[in-house]
Scaffold this motif. Structure first.
Motif, short mmCIF file in Angstrom:
data_model
loop_
_atom_site.label_atom_id
_atom_site.label_comp_id
_atom_site.label_asym_id
_atom_site.label_seq_id
_atom_site.Cartn_x
_atom_site.Cartn_y
_atom_site.Cartn_z
N UNK A 35 0.81 -1.22 0.00
CA UNK A 35 0.00 0.00 0.00
C UNK A 35 0.85 1.28 0.00
N UNK A 36 2.15 1.12 0.12
CA UNK A 36 3.04 2.29 0.12
C UNK A 36 3.51 2.49 -1.31
N UNK A 37 2.93 3.46 -2.00
CA UNK A 37 3.08 3.54 -3.45
C UNK A 37 4.05 4.62 -3.92
N UNK A 38 4.85 5.16 -3.01
CA UNK A 38 5.88 6.11 -3.44
C UNK A 38 7.06 6.02 -2.48
N UNK A 39 8.23 6.45 -2.90
CA UNK A 39 9.41 6.36 -2.04
C UNK A 39 9.37 7.36 -0.87
N UNK A 40 9.91 6.97 0.25
CA UNK A 40 10.18 7.84 1.39
C UNK A 40 11.67 7.68 1.71
N UNK A 41 12.44 8.73 1.64
CA UNK A 41 13.90 8.58 1.75
C UNK A 41 14.40 8.01 3.07
N UNK A 42 13.77 8.42 4.18
CA UNK A 42 14.23 7.98 5.50
C UNK A 42 13.05 7.38 6.26
N UNK A 43 13.24 6.13 6.74
CA UNK A 43 12.17 5.40 7.40
C UNK A 43 12.55 5.03 8.83
N UNK A 44 11.54 4.97 9.69
CA UNK A 44 11.66 4.39 11.03
C UNK A 44 10.75 3.18 11.08
N UNK A 45 11.31 2.02 11.42
CA UNK A 45 10.56 0.78 11.56
C UNK A 45 10.45 0.48 13.06
N UNK A 46 9.25 0.68 13.60
CA UNK A 46 9.03 0.58 15.04
C UNK A 46 8.59 -0.84 15.41
N UNK A 47 9.40 -1.51 16.24
CA UNK A 47 9.14 -2.91 16.54
C UNK A 47 9.54 -3.78 15.37
N UNK A 48 10.75 -3.55 14.86
CA UNK A 48 11.18 -4.13 13.58
C UNK A 48 11.41 -5.63 13.63
N UNK A 49 11.61 -6.19 14.85
CA UNK A 49 11.86 -7.62 14.94
C UNK A 49 13.10 -8.02 14.16
N UNK A 50 13.01 -9.15 13.48
CA UNK A 50 14.16 -9.67 12.74
C UNK A 50 14.24 -9.14 11.31
N UNK A 51 13.37 -8.17 10.98
CA UNK A 51 13.50 -7.51 9.67
C UNK A 51 12.48 -7.87 8.63
N UNK A 52 11.30 -8.31 9.04
CA UNK A 52 10.28 -8.68 8.06
C UNK A 52 9.88 -7.53 7.15
N UNK A 53 9.70 -6.34 7.72
CA UNK A 53 9.35 -5.19 6.89
C UNK A 53 10.50 -4.78 5.99
N UNK A 54 11.71 -4.81 6.52
CA UNK A 54 12.86 -4.44 5.71
C UNK A 54 12.96 -5.35 4.49
N UNK A 55 12.76 -6.64 4.67
CA UNK A 55 12.83 -7.58 3.55
C UNK A 55 11.69 -7.37 2.55
#
Length: 235
Positions: A35-55
């Motif tokens: 659902x994120x349809x455009x780039x955001x240069x700097x992100x904060x991943x809150x509760x990132x765990x082992x990196x599921x969102x990053x992947x």
């Protein structure tokens, strides 16, 4: 709702095996980033765990702040020159003081905020940062059939409570996602519950409940219920 400390201990305990059991969290992460349809240069991943969102994240970026309360989880998060790992708890006001000083463009959080001790407070802190936000939050419809069989209450909030809290703080696009995960037998299902982090260490099952499930649980699946919220119009 005091659920976070138990969840935190459980994630630390099973961090090494988490990656083999987080199938639903990975699907939820993909559903969020789709659902994120455009780039955001700097992100904060809150509760990132082992990196599921990053992947799962598909847009280009320059900097990725990976924030989690469990150092063991951060150790499993992918390392990258663009990634900065931060030990921080979203129940702690000092974390949001730190985030307020960061110049970032989007806050994302997937499969984590259901373990907030006070979801309304945590969402208020996120909203006060005045940045676009995208979140998925598990709700009490998760394991509903299993809990009915065992007579155990859910440790997390209902979809209604979660949506009401989100609407108090965000002008967000909100929808409800439902999944089923199938298992070959009850023991495989119980092993998943223990090691996936979805139960959050909230004392889901004792010996009697385990025995009852093995003998009587009528379904080859577990169900999951997730609120997805996108508030991308800040700034």
């Amino acid at each position: 709702m005091k659920v976070n400390m138990a969840a935190h201990k459980e994630f630390r305990r099973f961090a090494a095996s988490y990656g083999r059991y987080n199938l639903i969290q990975a699907r939820v992460a993909r559903a969020l980033v789709s659902k994120i349809d455009r780039p955001y240069p700097v992100l904060v991943d809150l509760g990132c765990g082992s990196g599921g969102l990053f992947r799962a994240y598909e847009q280009p970026f320059m900097k990725y702040w990976a924030v989690d309360a469990a150092p063991e989880m951060l150790a499993l998060h992918p390392s990258d020159p663009r990634v900065e790992k931060v030990v921080g708890n979203f129940n702690d006001a000092s974390l949001f003081e730190t985030l307020e000083r960061l110049d970032f463009d989007l806050l994302i959080s997937s499969s984590a905020l259901q373990w907030s001790e006070d979801l309304d407070w945590t969402l208020g802190q996120i909203a006060s940062l005045k940045r676009p936000a995208a979140m998925t939050i598990f709700t009490s419809g998760t394991f509903a059939s299993l809990r009915k069989v065992t007579g155990t209450p859910s440790p997390i909030r209902s979809a209604r409570e979660t949506i009401e809290a989100l609407r108090r703080h965000f002008d967000a696009e909100i929808d409800l996602l439902r999944y089923r995960l199938f298992f070959k037998d009850a023991l495989s299902m119980l092993r998943y519950i223990k090691r996936s982090g979805v139960s959050g260490g909230a004392g889901l099952l004792g010996y009697r409940e385990i025995k009852r499930i093995v003998e009587t649980y009528p379904f080859p699946w577990l169900e999951f219920e997730v609120v997805r919220a996108l508030a991308l119009n800040h700034r």
